[in-house]
Enzyme design. Structure first.
Site, PDB file in Angstrom:
ATOM      1  N   SER A   8       0.839  -1.211   0.000  1.00  0.00           N
ATOM      2  CA  SER A   8       0.000   0.000   0.000  1.00  0.00           C
ATOM      3  C   SER A   8       0.864   1.247   0.000  1.00  0.00           C
ATOM      4  O   SER A   8       1.603   1.516   0.952  1.00  0.00           O
ATOM      5  CB  SER A   8      -0.912   0.016   1.225  1.00  0.00           C
ATOM      6  OG  SER A   8      -1.492   1.305   1.327  1.00  0.00           O
ATOM      7  N   HIS A  33      -0.974  -1.487  -4.122  1.00  0.00           N
ATOM      8  CA  HIS A  33      -2.306  -1.154  -3.603  1.00  0.00           C
ATOM      9  C   HIS A  33      -2.406   0.371  -3.481  1.00  0.00           C
ATOM     10  O   HIS A  33      -1.615   1.007  -2.801  1.00  0.00           O
ATOM     11  CB  HIS A  33      -2.466  -1.822  -2.240  1.00  0.00           C
ATOM     12  CG  HIS A  33      -3.790  -1.622  -1.566  1.00  0.00           C
ATOM     13  ND1 HIS A  33      -4.873  -2.449  -1.781  1.00  0.00           N
ATOM     14  CD2 HIS A  33      -4.206  -0.713  -0.657  1.00  0.00           C
ATOM     15  CE1 HIS A  33      -5.891  -2.055  -1.033  1.00  0.00           C
ATOM     16  NE2 HIS A  33      -5.522  -0.995  -0.339  1.00  0.00           N
ATOM     17  N   ASP A  35      -4.745   3.539  -2.374  1.00  0.00           N
ATOM     18  CA  ASP A  35      -5.889   3.885  -1.517  1.00  0.00           C
ATOM     19  C   ASP A  35      -6.458   5.235  -1.909  1.00  0.00           C
ATOM     20  O   ASP A  35      -5.810   6.269  -1.739  1.00  0.00           O
ATOM     21  CB  ASP A  35      -5.432   3.929  -0.052  1.00  0.00           C
ATOM     22  CG  ASP A  35      -5.177   2.536   0.489  1.00  0.00           C
ATOM     23  OD1 ASP A  35      -6.115   1.726   0.470  1.00  0.00           O
ATOM     24  OD2 ASP A  35      -4.041   2.268   0.926  1.00  0.00           O
ATOM     25  N   MET A  37      -9.250   8.018  -1.263  1.00  0.00           N
ATOM     26  CA  MET A  37     -10.139   8.479  -0.181  1.00  0.00           C
ATOM     27  C   MET A  37     -10.698   9.860  -0.511  1.00  0.00           C
ATOM     28  O   MET A  37      -9.979  10.711  -1.034  1.00  0.00           O
ATOM     29  CB  MET A  37      -9.366   8.559   1.138  1.00  0.00           C
ATOM     30  CG  MET A  37      -8.662   7.270   1.514  1.00  0.00           C
ATOM     31  SD  MET A  37      -7.933   7.385   3.145  1.00  0.00           S
ATOM     32  CE  MET A  37      -6.945   5.877   3.176  1.00  0.00           C
ATOM     33  N   HIS A  66      -8.159   0.617  -4.320  1.00  0.00           N
ATOM     34  CA  HIS A  66      -9.143   0.480  -3.233  1.00  0.00           C
ATOM     35  C   HIS A  66      -9.866   1.813  -3.085  1.00  0.00           C
ATOM     36  O   HIS A  66      -9.303   2.782  -2.581  1.00  0.00           O
ATOM     37  CB  HIS A  66      -8.369   0.097  -1.955  1.00  0.00           C
ATOM     38  CG  HIS A  66      -9.200  -0.024  -0.732  1.00  0.00           C
ATOM     39  ND1 HIS A  66      -8.644  -0.095   0.534  1.00  0.00           N
ATOM     40  CD2 HIS A  66     -10.544  -0.093  -0.541  1.00  0.00           C
ATOM     41  CE1 HIS A  66      -9.609  -0.197   1.430  1.00  0.00           C
ATOM     42  NE2 HIS A  66     -10.771  -0.191   0.809  1.00  0.00           N
ATOM     43  N   MET A  68     -12.195   4.159  -1.359  1.00  0.00           N
ATOM     44  CA  MET A  68     -12.904   4.465  -0.107  1.00  0.00           C
ATOM     45  C   MET A  68     -13.624   5.785  -0.326  1.00  0.00           C
ATOM     46  O   MET A  68     -13.259   6.820   0.234  1.00  0.00           O
ATOM     47  CB  MET A  68     -11.895   4.543   1.049  1.00  0.00           C
ATOM     48  CG  MET A  68     -11.416   3.167   1.489  1.00  0.00           C
ATOM     49  SD  MET A  68      -9.864   3.246   2.386  1.00  0.00           S
ATOM     50  CE  MET A  68      -8.749   3.309   1.000  1.00  0.00           C
ATOM     51  N   MET A 137     -11.697  -5.523   5.605  1.00  0.00           N
ATOM     52  CA  MET A 137     -10.849  -4.558   6.308  1.00  0.00           C
ATOM     53  C   MET A 137     -10.583  -5.047   7.729  1.00  0.00           C
ATOM     54  O   MET A 137     -11.504  -5.455   8.436  1.00  0.00           O
ATOM     55  CB  MET A 137     -11.526  -3.186   6.369  1.00  0.00           C
ATOM     56  CG  MET A 137     -11.696  -2.481   5.045  1.00  0.00           C
ATOM     57  SD  MET A 137     -10.161  -2.163   4.170  1.00  0.00           S
ATOM     58  CE  MET A 137      -9.269  -1.127   5.326  1.00  0.00           C
ATOM     59  N   GLY A 142      -9.215   4.570   6.360  1.00  0.00           N
ATOM     60  CA  GLY A 142      -8.959   6.013   6.414  1.00  0.00           C
ATOM     61  C   GLY A 142      -7.504   6.364   6.646  1.00  0.00           C
ATOM     62  O   GLY A 142      -7.053   7.395   6.171  1.00  0.00           O
ATOM     63  N   PHE A 143      -6.764   5.523   7.338  1.00  0.00           N
ATOM     64  CA  PHE A 143      -5.385   5.880   7.708  1.00  0.00           C
ATOM     65  C   PHE A 143      -4.497   4.637   7.704  1.00  0.00           C
ATOM     66  O   PHE A 143      -4.976   3.540   7.989  1.00  0.00           O
ATOM     67  CB  PHE A 143      -5.359   6.512   9.107  1.00  0.00           C
ATOM     68  CG  PHE A 143      -6.248   7.724   9.199  1.00  0.00           C
ATOM     69  CD1 PHE A 143      -5.802   8.972   8.756  1.00  0.00           C
ATOM     70  CD2 PHE A 143      -7.543   7.616   9.679  1.00  0.00           C
ATOM     71  CE1 PHE A 143      -6.629  10.089   8.796  1.00  0.00           C
ATOM     72  CE2 PHE A 143      -8.388   8.729   9.736  1.00  0.00           C
ATOM     73  CZ  PHE A 143      -7.931   9.967   9.292  1.00  0.00           C
ATOM     74  N   ASP A 175      -6.777  -6.032   4.685  1.00  0.00           N
ATOM     75  CA  ASP A 175      -6.110  -4.723   4.604  1.00  0.00           C
ATOM     76  C   ASP A 175      -6.232  -4.040   5.966  1.00  0.00           C
ATOM     77  O   ASP A 175      -7.340  -3.825   6.459  1.00  0.00           O
ATOM     78  CB  ASP A 175      -6.821  -3.903   3.516  1.00  0.00           C
ATOM     79  CG  ASP A 175      -6.225  -2.524   3.286  1.00  0.00           C
ATOM     80  OD1 ASP A 175      -5.178  -2.214   3.885  1.00  0.00           O
ATOM     81  OD2 ASP A 175      -6.826  -1.759   2.510  1.00  0.00           O
TER      82      ASP A 175
END
Ligand code: DX5
Ligand code: ZN
Length: 224
Positions: A8, A33, A35, A37, A66, A68, A137, A142-143, A175
């Site tokens: 990630s 990966h 992320d 957001m 991914h 989010m 998850m 988020g973090f 994850d």
């Protein structure tokens, strides 16, 4: 099947993303990966399609995106065009989950469905045959760098059982908080793809990846 490590980039140096992706590729990561957001579905804001496009040009590895974000169906085409190999959407964020999954597949990308730690598995059971991967998850999204939530492990086992019962090739991914200490129980629970951010990008990438890979092979060291 062979267990896979998806690195990630949330924990990478964003000022040097192309170099960072190439460094983890050289250090043995199987997938990258990314992320995404939006500050709504999760409190944080990260990257969009143009960064994903830059990542896809920097690496030959599969790009595991991914999302989010709220109503991810609005953006799957943009991420497909940006070079995503897989696109993961959260079941919690999709009113018409099956339609979004179909759209992803029609765009020539592998669909994945993701679930937050507190969301029950029954939310994705109807679409298990339609996705290439389920992402469970093991932190609240988020973090990076959050503590692993061990109470998700029974849901992971249950998901493995359902996939096998149906005779599906659907991959099972986790994850959040994955590291050499937490990975063996995930391996035992039947996880195929392990996302790791802080455990890869803090320190020596090659050593970190070797250690995680040893732990995701259910304790058996790989020959490479
Ligand atoms: C969190 C992201 C993860 C994150 C994991 O919402 O989805 O991919 O990078 O980070 P670690 O491995 O540090 O828990
Ligand atoms: Zn993620």
């Amino acid at each position: 099947m062979k267990k896979l490590l998806s690195a990630s980039i949330l924990s990478a140096d964003f000022g040097r993303l192309a170099d960072e992706v190439q460094a983890v590729e050289a250090a043995g990561a199987d997938w990258i990966h990314a992320d995404v957001m939006d500050g709504l579905f999760v409190p944080n804001i990260t990257i969009g399609p143009c960064i994903v496009e830059a990542l896809s040009k920097a690496t030959k590895l599969p790009l595991d995106v991914h999302l989010m974000i709220e109503e991810p169906g609005r953006y799957v085409e943009n991420f497909a065009k940006a070079g995503a190999t897989l696109i993961g959407v959260h079941a919690e964020a999709c009113v018409h989950l099956h339609r979004v999954i179909q759209n992803i597949r029609e765009l020539g990308v592998k669909p994945c469905v993701a679930l937050n730690p507190a969301t029950p598995l029954c939310m994705v059971e109807p679409v298990l045959p339609d996705v290439d991967m389920v992402l469970l998850m093991t932190v609240n999204p988020g973090f990076g760098g959050q503590a692993f939530l061990g109470n998700v492990v029974p849901k992971i086992r249950e998901c493995r059982r359902k996939i096998d019962e149906l005779g599906l090739a659907t991959l099972l991914q986790v994850d959040g908080g994955v590291n050499p200490a937490t990975a063996p129980q995930l391996c035992q629970a039947g996880v195929d793809v392990f996302v790791a951010g802080s455990a890869v990008f803090n320190g020596n990438y090659r050593k970190n990846i070797e250690n995680i890979k040893a732990s995701i092979d259910c304790g058996v060291k790989s020959k490479s």
